[in-house]
Design a protein around this motif. Sequence first.
Motif, PDB file in Angstrom:
ATOM      1  N   PRO A 179       1.141 -10.729 -34.609  1.00 22.39           N
ATOM      2  CA  PRO A 179       0.727 -12.040 -35.130  1.00 22.39           C
ATOM      3  C   PRO A 179      -0.755 -12.056 -35.468  1.00 22.39           C
ATOM      4  CG  PRO A 179       1.173 -12.175 -32.754  1.00 22.39           C
ATOM      5  CD  PRO A 179       1.433 -10.754 -33.168  1.00 22.39           C
TER       6      PRO A 179
ATOM      7  N   ALA B  59      -3.913 -14.749 -36.337  1.00 19.85           N
ATOM      8  CA  ALA B  59      -4.414 -16.124 -36.486  1.00 19.85           C
ATOM      9  C   ALA B  59      -5.664 -16.032 -37.353  1.00 19.85           C
ATOM     10  CB  ALA B  59      -4.679 -16.737 -35.122  1.00 19.85           C
ATOM     11  N   GLY B  60      -6.839 -15.916 -36.720  1.00 18.73           N
ATOM     12  CA  GLY B  60      -8.060 -15.742 -37.514  1.00 18.73           C
ATOM     13  C   GLY B  60      -8.260 -14.291 -37.943  1.00 18.73           C
ATOM     14  N   GLY B  61      -7.715 -13.372 -37.177  1.00 18.53           N
ATOM     15  CA  GLY B  61      -7.861 -11.944 -37.487  1.00 18.53           C
ATOM     16  C   GLY B  61      -9.185 -11.351 -37.028  1.00 18.53           C
ATOM     17  N   THR B  62     -10.019 -12.122 -36.341  1.00 13.00           N
ATOM     18  CA  THR B  62     -11.364 -11.623 -35.999  1.00 13.00           C
ATOM     19  C   THR B  62     -11.329 -10.568 -34.891  1.00 13.00           C
ATOM     20  OG1 THR B  62     -11.753 -13.451 -34.451  1.00 13.00           O
ATOM     21  CG2 THR B  62     -12.496 -13.766 -36.730  1.00 13.00           C
ATOM     22  N   ASP B  63     -10.278 -10.552 -34.090  1.00 12.34           N
ATOM     23  CA  ASP B  63     -10.032  -9.430 -33.176  1.00 12.34           C
ATOM     24  C   ASP B  63      -9.035  -8.459 -33.804  1.00 12.34           C
ATOM     25  OD1 ASP B  63     -11.532  -9.807 -30.746  1.00 12.34           O
ATOM     26  OD2 ASP B  63     -10.229 -11.475 -30.244  1.00 12.34           O
ATOM     27  N   LEU B  64      -7.945  -9.000 -34.324  1.00 11.47           N
ATOM     28  CA  LEU B  64      -6.815  -8.148 -34.731  1.00 11.47           C
ATOM     29  C   LEU B  64      -7.191  -7.138 -35.809  1.00 11.47           C
ATOM     30  CD1 LEU B  64      -3.769  -7.551 -34.418  1.00 11.47           C
ATOM     31  CD2 LEU B  64      -3.398  -9.092 -36.351  1.00 11.47           C
TER      32      LEU B  64
ATOM     33  N   SER C  27      -9.483 -18.542 -33.603  1.00  7.00           N
ATOM     34  CA  SER C  27      -8.733 -19.597 -32.908  1.00  7.00           C
ATOM     35  C   SER C  27      -8.840 -19.418 -31.400  1.00  7.00           C
ATOM     36  CB  SER C  27      -7.262 -19.520 -33.318  1.00  7.00           C
ATOM     37  OG  SER C  27      -6.715 -18.288 -32.870  1.00  7.00           O
TER      38      SER C  27
ATOM     39  N   ASP D 108     -14.461 -16.436 -24.198  1.00  3.02           N
ATOM     40  CA  ASP D 108     -15.231 -17.644 -23.900  1.00  3.02           C
ATOM     41  C   ASP D 108     -14.392 -18.899 -23.744  1.00  3.02           C
ATOM     42  OD1 ASP D 108     -18.040 -17.053 -23.613  1.00  3.02           O
ATOM     43  OD2 ASP D 108     -17.990 -16.354 -25.677  1.00  3.02           O
TER      44      ASP D 108
HETATM   45  C1  LIG Z   1     -18.700 -10.769 -34.764  1.00  3.76           C
HETATM   46  C2  LIG Z   1     -17.770 -11.226 -33.684  1.00  3.76           C
HETATM   47  C3  LIG Z   1     -18.266 -12.039 -32.675  1.00  3.76           C
HETATM   48  C4  LIG Z   1     -17.424 -12.472 -31.655  1.00  3.76           C
HETATM   49  N1  LIG Z   1     -17.930 -13.282 -30.672  1.00  3.76           N
HETATM   50  C5  LIG Z   1     -17.137 -13.709 -29.671  1.00  3.76           C
HETATM   51  C6  LIG Z   1     -17.675 -14.551 -28.642  1.00  3.76           C
HETATM   52  O1  LIG Z   1     -18.828 -14.924 -28.644  1.00  3.76           O
HETATM   53  N2  LIG Z   1     -16.827 -14.939 -27.645  1.00  3.76           N
HETATM   54  C7  LIG Z   1     -15.512 -14.558 -27.614  1.00  3.76           C
HETATM   55  O2  LIG Z   1     -14.793 -14.946 -26.683  1.00  3.76           O
HETATM   56  N3  LIG Z   1     -14.986 -13.767 -28.594  1.00  3.76           N
HETATM   57  C8  LIG Z   1     -15.756 -13.337 -29.609  1.00  3.76           C
HETATM   58  N4  LIG Z   1     -15.243 -12.535 -30.594  1.00  3.76           N
HETATM   59  C9  LIG Z   1     -13.837 -12.142 -30.545  1.00  3.76           C
HETATM   60  C10 LIG Z   1     -12.893 -13.045 -31.401  1.00  3.76           C
HETATM   61  O3  LIG Z   1     -13.564 -13.666 -32.455  1.00  3.76           O
HETATM   62  C11 LIG Z   1     -12.240 -14.123 -30.525  1.00  3.76           C
HETATM   63  O4  LIG Z   1     -11.503 -13.529 -29.484  1.00  3.76           O
HETATM   64  C12 LIG Z   1     -11.340 -15.063 -31.356  1.00  3.76           C
HETATM   65  O5  LIG Z   1     -11.148 -16.281 -30.674  1.00  3.76           O
HETATM   66  C13 LIG Z   1      -9.992 -14.454 -31.688  1.00  3.76           C
HETATM   67  O6  LIG Z   1      -9.256 -15.402 -32.420  1.00  3.76           O
HETATM   68  P1  LIG Z   1      -8.485 -15.036 -33.763  1.00  3.76           P
HETATM   69  O7  LIG Z   1      -7.801 -16.278 -34.197  1.00  3.76           O
HETATM   70  O8  LIG Z   1      -9.391 -14.404 -34.751  1.00  3.76           O
HETATM   71  O9  LIG Z   1      -7.445 -13.974 -33.187  1.00  3.76           O
HETATM   72  P2  LIG Z   1      -6.731 -12.766 -33.949  1.00  3.76           P
HETATM   73  O10 LIG Z   1      -7.705 -11.685 -34.214  1.00  3.76           O
HETATM   74  O11 LIG Z   1      -5.919 -13.265 -35.068  1.00  3.76           O
HETATM   75  O12 LIG Z   1      -5.743 -12.319 -32.758  1.00  3.76           O
HETATM   76  C14 LIG Z   1      -6.230 -11.783 -31.542  1.00  3.76           C
HETATM   77  C15 LIG Z   1      -5.061 -11.159 -30.789  1.00  3.76           C
HETATM   78  O13 LIG Z   1      -4.145 -12.163 -30.377  1.00  3.76           O
HETATM   79  C16 LIG Z   1      -2.892 -12.011 -31.051  1.00  3.76           C
HETATM   80  N5  LIG Z   1      -2.530 -13.365 -31.438  1.00  3.76           N
HETATM   81  C17 LIG Z   1      -3.227 -14.191 -32.262  1.00  3.76           C
HETATM   82  N6  LIG Z   1      -2.641 -15.396 -32.288  1.00  3.76           N
HETATM   83  C18 LIG Z   1      -1.570 -15.337 -31.471  1.00  3.76           C
HETATM   84  C19 LIG Z   1      -0.581 -16.279 -31.084  1.00  3.76           C
HETATM   85  N7  LIG Z   1      -0.562 -17.540 -31.536  1.00  3.76           N
HETATM   86  N8  LIG Z   1       0.384 -15.871 -30.221  1.00  3.76           N
HETATM   87  C20 LIG Z   1       0.385 -14.601 -29.740  1.00  3.76           C
HETATM   88  N9  LIG Z   1      -0.521 -13.672 -30.065  1.00  3.76           N
HETATM   89  C21 LIG Z   1      -1.504 -14.040 -30.928  1.00  3.76           C
HETATM   90  C22 LIG Z   1      -3.121 -11.055 -32.192  1.00  3.76           C
HETATM   91  O14 LIG Z   1      -1.959 -10.289 -32.520  1.00  3.76           O
HETATM   92  C23 LIG Z   1      -4.240 -10.179 -31.632  1.00  3.76           C
HETATM   93  O15 LIG Z   1      -3.715  -9.182 -30.791  1.00  3.76           O
HETATM   94  C24 LIG Z   1     -16.057 -12.081 -31.647  1.00  3.76           C
HETATM   95  C25 LIG Z   1     -15.557 -11.278 -32.680  1.00  3.76           C
HETATM   96  C26 LIG Z   1     -16.397 -10.861 -33.685  1.00  3.76           C
HETATM   97  C27 LIG Z   1     -15.835 -10.001 -34.788  1.00  3.76           C
END
Ligand SMILES: Cc1cc2nc3c(=O)[nH]c(=O)nc-3n(C[C@H](O)[C@H](O)[C@H](O)COP(=O)(O)OP(=O)(O)OC[C@H]3O[C@@H](n4cnc5c(N)ncnc54)[C@H](O)[C@@H]3O)c2cc1C
Length: 289
Positions: free
Chosen positions: A28, A30-35, A109, A122
């Motif tokens: 899955p 969501a934002g893709g910032t980890d994935l 997200s 966080d």
């Molecule tokens: C430059 C940078 C700075 C960052 N700074 C921080 C920070 O200060 N603090 C912090 O905590 N994090 C930080 N992060 C990490 C990241 O941005 C956060 O963890 C963010 O909240 C992930 O959300 P996302 O929607 O992008 O998740 P995604 O990347 O879309 O997903 C993350 C993981 O969860 C899974 N997933 C997503 N949505 C669901 C769902 N609904 N159900 C089941 N599985 C799911 C995905 O398959 C993946 O494995 C940073 C990342 C970057 C690139």
Amino acid sequence: MRDFDYEAPTSLADAVGLLAKNNGNARPLAGGTDLIDHVRTGRLSADLIVDLKKIPELMALELNEQGLRLGAAVPCYQIYGHPGIVEKYSAITDSSNIIGGMQIQNRASVGGNLANAGAAADSTPALIALEAIVVIAGPDGTREIPVDEFCTGPGQNVLEQGEIIVELRFPPRPSHSGSHYRRFIPRNEMDIAVVGVAASVVLDESGENFVSVRIGLGAVAAKPFYAQEASEILAGQPVNDESIQKAAAAARAVIHPITDMRGTEEFRNHVTGVLTERVIKKAVERARG
Ligand SMILES: Cc1cc2nc3c(=O)[nH]c(=O)nc-3n(C[C@H](O)[C@H](O)[C@H](O)COP(=O)(O)OP(=O)(O)OC[C@H]3O[C@@H](n4cnc5c(N)ncnc54)[C@H](O)[C@@H]3O)c2cc1C
């Protein structure tokens, strides 16, 4: 990066169906910032990426007398841009406001932050302090669990194959309540928490005594967790330095921090006490209005 297929279903049922197929190699997004980073660097593999942002339930953001419904894929900027959430569920807006920078917050997200199950995530301590319930959908239907049971270890959570987080549900906030999240990082921004503390407090009508407190801790153990004893010690106690210091000492007593490039075990222990005191005091200030 290896090629993968991409689907953007518009219904929860279709998303669950797509994720349940593909032998566990559908992810899955969501934002893709980890994935995207994890797939690009080979930490995770994916044959299919299922975008969740077109599914109405995952993008829900509803605040009413029943509490708060926060869709798992709602981006951070919508959370801290919502005046009602800022007022009533401040800890979650504090954390959404510091995840990465503005570009990250436009995509990232709270659901993704939780599912990623990082020890220093966080938003998770804030979800714990605010008693979020995680609503999960999968091939066998829907289930709900308290957020403090969701993460099971670094990068590990309770989700079974094909399951996704649909939303986080928060109970309504009582009168005289306030909450706060704060982290310590070595730089001013864009860094990983050395310690993260969230607290939610409910005060009595006079504002001079604690009715109940919930403290969530991050970055000081293998997963974020509910500091039960430190929280319960404050119930019925007067709001003063002495009682708050006792809670901070109880928080320090239950952590298992590591030593790494960001800080030693001893430093994390010290910072946990300092932040716990400050975060409770800020939550009290907010509860008093
Ligand atoms: C430059 C940078 C700075 C960052 N700074 C921080 C920070 O200060 N603090 C912090 O905590 N994090 C930080 N992060 C990490 C990241 O941005 C956060 O963890 C963010 O909240 C992930 O959300 P996302 O929607 O992008 O998740 P995604 O990347 O879309 O997903 C993350 C993981 O969860 C899974 N997933 C997503 N949505 C669901 C769902 N609904 N159900 C089941 N599985 C799911 C995905 O398959 C993946 O494995 C940073 C990342 C970057 C690139």
